[in-house]
Scaffold this active site. Structure first.
Site, PDB file in Angstrom:
ATOM      1  N   GLY A  21     -93.501 -12.734   4.132  1.00 17.71           N
ATOM      2  CA  GLY A  21     -92.100 -12.418   4.401  1.00 17.71           C
ATOM      3  C   GLY A  21     -91.773 -12.676   5.858  1.00 17.71           C
ATOM      4  O   GLY A  21     -92.608 -12.480   6.730  1.00 17.71           O
ATOM      5  N   GLY A  63     -98.473 -11.246   7.752  1.00 17.05           N
ATOM      6  CA  GLY A  63     -98.813  -9.863   7.431  1.00 17.05           C
ATOM      7  C   GLY A  63    -100.128  -9.774   6.669  1.00 17.05           C
ATOM      8  O   GLY A  63    -100.958 -10.684   6.697  1.00 17.05           O
ATOM      9  N   GLY A 113    -101.122 -10.106   3.563  1.00 18.54           N
ATOM     10  CA  GLY A 113    -101.525 -11.193   2.666  1.00 18.54           C
ATOM     11  C   GLY A 113    -101.982 -12.411   3.453  1.00 18.54           C
ATOM     12  O   GLY A 113    -102.982 -13.065   3.105  1.00 18.54           O
ATOM     13  N   ASP A 164     -93.154  -3.694   8.483  1.00 20.21           N
ATOM     14  CA  ASP A 164     -93.664  -2.445   7.887  1.00 20.21           C
ATOM     15  C   ASP A 164     -94.602  -1.670   8.815  1.00 20.21           C
ATOM     16  O   ASP A 164     -94.825  -0.482   8.605  1.00 20.21           O
ATOM     17  CB  ASP A 164     -94.435  -2.749   6.590  1.00 20.21           C
ATOM     18  CG  ASP A 164     -93.559  -3.382   5.539  1.00 20.21           C
ATOM     19  OD1 ASP A 164     -92.335  -3.219   5.605  1.00 20.21           O
ATOM     20  OD2 ASP A 164     -94.113  -4.055   4.644  1.00 20.21           O
ATOM     21  N   ARG A 206     -70.081  13.804   1.793  1.00 18.24           N
ATOM     22  CA  ARG A 206     -70.979  13.182   0.820  1.00 18.24           C
ATOM     23  C   ARG A 206     -72.437  13.298   1.230  1.00 18.24           C
ATOM     24  O   ARG A 206     -72.753  13.495   2.404  1.00 18.24           O
ATOM     25  CB  ARG A 206     -70.670  11.676   0.735  1.00 18.24           C
ATOM     26  CG  ARG A 206     -69.450  11.366  -0.070  1.00 18.24           C
ATOM     27  CD  ARG A 206     -69.127   9.890   0.019  1.00 18.24           C
ATOM     28  NE  ARG A 206     -68.007   9.565  -0.860  1.00 18.24           N
ATOM     29  CZ  ARG A 206     -67.212   8.529  -0.696  1.00 18.24           C
ATOM     30  NH1 ARG A 206     -67.382   7.703   0.316  1.00 18.24           N
ATOM     31  NH2 ARG A 206     -66.231   8.314  -1.540  1.00 18.24           N
ATOM     32  N   GLU A 234     -88.630   2.537   0.071  1.00 17.56           N
ATOM     33  CA  GLU A 234     -88.550   1.933  -1.267  1.00 17.56           C
ATOM     34  C   GLU A 234     -89.762   2.269  -2.135  1.00 17.56           C
ATOM     35  O   GLU A 234     -89.665   2.328  -3.358  1.00 17.56           O
ATOM     36  CB  GLU A 234     -88.394   0.410  -1.158  1.00 17.56           C
ATOM     37  CG  GLU A 234     -89.575  -0.263  -0.478  1.00 17.56           C
ATOM     38  CD  GLU A 234     -89.382  -1.755  -0.233  1.00 17.56           C
ATOM     39  OE1 GLU A 234     -88.511  -2.363  -0.855  1.00 17.56           O
ATOM     40  OE2 GLU A 234     -90.131  -2.300   0.613  1.00 17.56           O
ATOM     41  N   ARG A 275     -84.743  -7.148   8.059  1.00 14.13           N
ATOM     42  CA  ARG A 275     -85.647  -8.220   8.472  1.00 14.13           C
ATOM     43  C   ARG A 275     -84.945  -9.374   9.164  1.00 14.13           C
ATOM     44  O   ARG A 275     -85.598 -10.256   9.731  1.00 14.13           O
ATOM     45  CB  ARG A 275     -86.344  -8.765   7.233  1.00 14.13           C
ATOM     46  CG  ARG A 275     -87.779  -8.406   7.174  1.00 14.13           C
ATOM     47  CD  ARG A 275     -88.431  -8.709   5.883  1.00 14.13           C
ATOM     48  NE  ARG A 275     -88.246 -10.025   5.337  1.00 14.13           N
ATOM     49  CZ  ARG A 275     -88.689 -10.367   4.124  1.00 14.13           C
ATOM     50  NH1 ARG A 275     -89.313  -9.480   3.375  1.00 14.13           N
ATOM     51  NH2 ARG A 275     -88.499 -11.576   3.667  1.00 14.13           N
TER      52      ARG A 275
HETATM   53  O1  F6P Z   1     -93.610  -6.745   3.989  1.00 16.15           O
HETATM   54  C1  F6P Z   1     -92.326  -6.902   4.482  1.00 16.15           C
HETATM   55  C2  F6P Z   1     -91.294  -6.586   3.432  1.00 16.15           C
HETATM   56  O2  F6P Z   1     -90.027  -6.740   4.013  1.00 16.15           O
HETATM   57  C3  F6P Z   1     -91.429  -5.213   2.763  1.00 16.15           C
HETATM   58  O3  F6P Z   1     -90.949  -4.164   3.548  1.00 16.15           O
HETATM   59  C4  F6P Z   1     -90.666  -5.438   1.503  1.00 16.15           C
HETATM   60  O4  F6P Z   1     -91.064  -4.567   0.481  1.00 16.15           O
HETATM   61  C5  F6P Z   1     -91.008  -6.849   1.139  1.00 16.15           C
HETATM   62  O5  F6P Z   1     -91.379  -7.494   2.343  1.00 16.15           O
HETATM   63  C6  F6P Z   1     -89.894  -7.606   0.471  1.00 16.15           C
HETATM   64  O6  F6P Z   1     -90.373  -8.837   0.109  1.00 16.15           O
HETATM   65  P1  F6P Z   1     -89.434 -10.031  -0.413  1.00 16.15           P
HETATM   66  O7  F6P Z   1     -88.734 -10.590   0.781  1.00 16.15           O
HETATM   67  O8  F6P Z   1     -90.374 -10.978  -1.026  1.00 16.15           O
HETATM   68  O9  F6P Z   1     -88.459  -9.411  -1.349  1.00 16.15           O
END
Ligand code: F6P
Length: 341
Positions: free
Chosen positions: A10, A102, A104, A127, A162, A222, A275
Site C-alpha cells: 500500500g 511494509g 509484506g 500503521d 450526535r 477497522e 494515506r
Molecule cells: O497497511 C496500510 C493500510 O492502509 C492499512 O491500514 C489498511 O488496512 C490497508 O492498507 C488497506 O489496503 P488497500 O489499500 O489494499 O485497501
C-alpha cells in the site's frame, strides 16, 4: 554501482521522499546509477524499470503516493519470482536492490535476499506496526489527518447532539486510532489489541450526555472487534494477497449505539484519505534519512538489513527482526491513553 529501487504494498506519504533521497545520495555522492522499478515486485518480476536521474526526482519531496507505482503480487507469482531472483536482477542489470515497503514487502525482501539477491529494505507503513523500528514514516501524516477529522467532527457533532463513530485504518494494530484518539480527545478509543464491550461504550456515551455534554466521539480501528459473547460481529475473509478484509465495524457500532440509546449516531469511515496527500515535515525528514542510510547500507554490503529508527539514530537491523512479529500497542501505552478518556 547500479542500484534498483522499488516501492511495494500500500502507498504511504513519504515514499517519494525516500526515492529522492536515494537518488541524491547514490547518484550525486557515490556516482551510482539508480534504476526505478515500476509497480513494486511486479515490475521486478516483469522486468519493467526506468532510469532515475537527479532531474527525475526534482519536486517529488512533497508529493504523496509513489512516482514508481505499487502493486500487490499474488503469493504464487511472488514464489515464482523468488525462485528466479538472480535472473530477474540480471535482466535489469542491477547490483543491489532497495525495497521500500511494509510487512509484506519486508517478508518478500527477506525471501529475495535469502535467494541471493542483494537487498536492503526501508520500512514504511501508516500503521506503524513494524517491529524493530521505533516508528515508520507515513504514520505521523496519517495521525495528523485522522486528528484533524476528529477535530472537525466535534463541532458538527456538538451542533446536532450526535454520536460520531470514526473508523480509522489499522488491521491488526491500533496505533493510528490510539494516537489520533489521544490527540483529538476522542471519548472512546477501540483498538484490535483490546476487544471492546458494546455495553461499556454505550454506558460511556450515556454518562457523557447525563453530565450535560452534547456529543461523543468514538474512534475505532477497522480491525477492532467485540469481546466474545457481546455484540455479534465477524470481519471478512483473507483475500488473494493474504490480507484480511473487514466487515465495517464503524457502521455496525454506530448502529448499535443508536439502537441501544435512541441517539443519533453516525459512522464516518476515513479510509484512504489517511494515506493520501503530502507527508508531514516529520515524515519527510525520516524518509529522507532512511533513503540516505539505505544507500550507505548498499555500499557497506549490509544486505538482508533494513533501516530503523532507534531513539534519534538510524540503525541497520536484520530484516528478519522486523517480520517475526507485528508491533502491537502494549498495555502501558493503553493505560496512558485510557487515563484521558
Ligand atoms: O497497511 C496500510 C493500510 O492502509 C492499512 O491500514 C489498511 O488496512 C490497508 O492498507 C488497506 O489496503 P488497500 O489499500 O489494499 O485497501
Amino acid at each position: 554501482m547500479r542500484i534498483g529501487v522499488l516501492t511495494s504494498g500500500g502507498d504511504c506519504p513519504g515514499l517519494n521522499a525516500v526515492i529522492r533521497s536515494v537518488v541524491h545520495r547514490a547518484v550525486a555522492d557515490h556516482g551510482d546509477t539508480v534504476v526505478g522499478i515500476e509497480d513494486g515486485f511486479l515490475g521486478l518480476i516483469e522486468g519493467r524499470s526506468r532510469p532515475l536521474a537527479l532531474d527525475d526526482v526534482h519536486g517529488i519531496l512533497t508529493r504523496g503516493g509513489t512516482v514508481l507505482g505499487s502493486a500487490r503480487v499474488a503469493r504464487e507469482r511472488m514464489r515464482d519470482g523468488v525462485s528466479r531472483a538472480a535472473e530477474l536482477a540480471a535482466n535489469l542489470g542491477i547490483d543491489a536492490l532497495i525495497a521500500i515497503g511494509g510487512e509484506g514487502t519486508l517478508t518478500a525482501a527477506q525471501l529475495f535476499s535469502d535467494a541471493g539477491l542483494p537487498v536492503v529494505a526501508v520500512p514504511k507503513t501508516i500503521d506503524n506496526d513494524i517491529d524493530a523500528t521505533d516508528v515508520t514514516f507515513g504514520h505521523d501524516t496519517a495521525v495528523h489527518v485522522a486528528t484533524e477529522a476528529i477535530d472537525r467532527l466535534k463541532t458538527t457533532a456538538e451542533s446536532h447532539q450526535r454520536v460520531m463513530v470514526v473508523e480509522l485504518m489499522g488491521r491488526h494494530t491500533g496505533w493510528i486510532t490510539l494516537h489520533a484518539g489521544m490527540a483529538g480527545g476522542a471519548h472512546g478509543i477501540l483498538i484490535p489489541e483490546r476487544p471492546f464491550d458494546v455495553e461499556e461504550v454505550c454506558r460511556m456515551v450515556e454518562e457523557r450526555f447525563a453530565r450535560g455534554k452534547k456529543f461523543a466521539i468514538v474512534a475505532v480501528a477497522e480491525g477492532a472487534h467485540p469481546l466474545p459473547g457481546t455484540m455479534r460481529f465477524a470481519h471478512g475473509e483473507t483475500d488473494a494477497f493474504g490480507h484480511q478484509t473487514f466487515g465495517g465495524i464503524g457502521t455496525r457500532l454506530a448502529g448499535e449505539v443508536a439502537q441501544w440509546l435512541g441517539k443519533e449516531s453516525k459512522p464516518v469511515i476515513l479510509g484512504h484519505v489517511q494515506r493520501g496527500g503530502t507527508p508531514t515535515a516529520l515524515d519527510r525528514v525520516l524518509a529522507t534519512r532512511f533513503g540516505w542510510h539505505a544507500v550507505e547500507a548498499v555500499h557497506k554490503g549490509a544486505y538482508g538489513h533494513m533501516t530503523a529508527l532507534r531513539g534519534t539514530e538510524i540503525r541497520l537491523v536484520p530484516i528478519v527482526d522486523a517480520v517475526t512479529r507485528l508491533k502491537t500497542v502494549p498495555e502501558d501505552r493503553w493505560i496512558e491513553a485510557e487515563a484521558v478518556l
